[in-house]
Design an enzyme around this catalytic site. Structure first.
Site: not given
Length: 238
Positions: A139, A152
């Site tokens: 990401s 996360y």
């Protein structure tokens, strides 16, 4: 036939998290260009695609990973796309040990276990004069964070560290390693709805699949260290 077709035709590539979203787009793109895909996901019921072999895979379970790795090795796998992942967003004070384990085990341990399962095979390929690749889909938050993103983003920072360490180690056995770092993507991620109106300007899974294929089809003398991509509407972040 394009150069990309020629680069992928006849190759065998393992993909995790392959049942939907980015993983499904990667699997479709690879098979469309002549690659054979060993596709793993928690739920593969009803999935069918010419050129793909679907395996039930829990990346946090060693026995499940071992079975998947054996299937990939039997097929002659030459590349791995680690795509399986989960999202979780809450303030630090609300993070529970159970949620920590769920996210870190899937995003980080899963990447480690599946990659580890194929490294001996990749070493054998190198001994025969053949190269191998690992592409980790992480990401854009593998190098930044935000309020509510502690857990996360910590998992993605860790995935980035694993990716970079593997790149150093893999030089000894001809392994090329790439990190794909997408921004906002319109998928089912973190329980969201794909195609929701507010995601109209986000990246599509196919956009990320194109980045994966770009890495996989780089000429043998080139290593794509990372690809960072965002939808135009997202704030500029590096």
């Amino acid at each position: 036939m394009t150069m990309r077709d020629r680069a992928l035709r006849g190759r065998v590539i393992a993909v995790t998290g392959a049942s939907k979203g980015i993983g499904w787009a990667v699997t479709q793109a690879l098979t469309a260009q002549g690659a054979r895909v060993i596709a793993g996901a928690r739920d593969v019921g009803g999935l069918q695609l010419d050129g793909a072999e679907f395996w039930r895979l829990d990346v946090t379970d060693e026995a499940s990973v071992d079975a998947f790795a054996r299937a990939a090795v039997r097929a002659g796998v030459d590349a791995l796309v680690n795509n399986a992942g989960v999202g979780s967003f809450q303030p630090v004070e609300e993070i529970t040990p159970a949620e920590y384990r769920r996210v870190m085990d899937t995003n980080v341990l899963g990447t480690l276990l599946v990659t580890r399962g194929l490294i001996p095979h990749f070493r054998e390929r190198y001994a025969r004069g053949e190269g191998s690749q690992v592409v980790n889909v992480t990401s854009d938050v593998s190098a930044r964070t935000f309020a509510g993103g502690a857990l996360y983003t910590a998992s993605k920072y860790a995935q980035r560290a694993v990716t970079q360490a593997l790149a150093y180690e893999g030089r000894a056995y001809g392994l090329r390693v790439t990190e794909i770092r997408p921004g906002m993507v319109d998928t089912f991620f973190a329980g969201s709805v794909q195609g929701a109106a507010h995601k109209a300007g986000w990246l599509r899974p196919d956009d990320v699949a194109d980045a994966v294929l770009y890495a996989l089809t780089a000429p043998l003398h080139a290593r794509i260290d990372e690809v960072l991509l965002h939808p135009v509407e997202q704030d500029v972040v590096f």
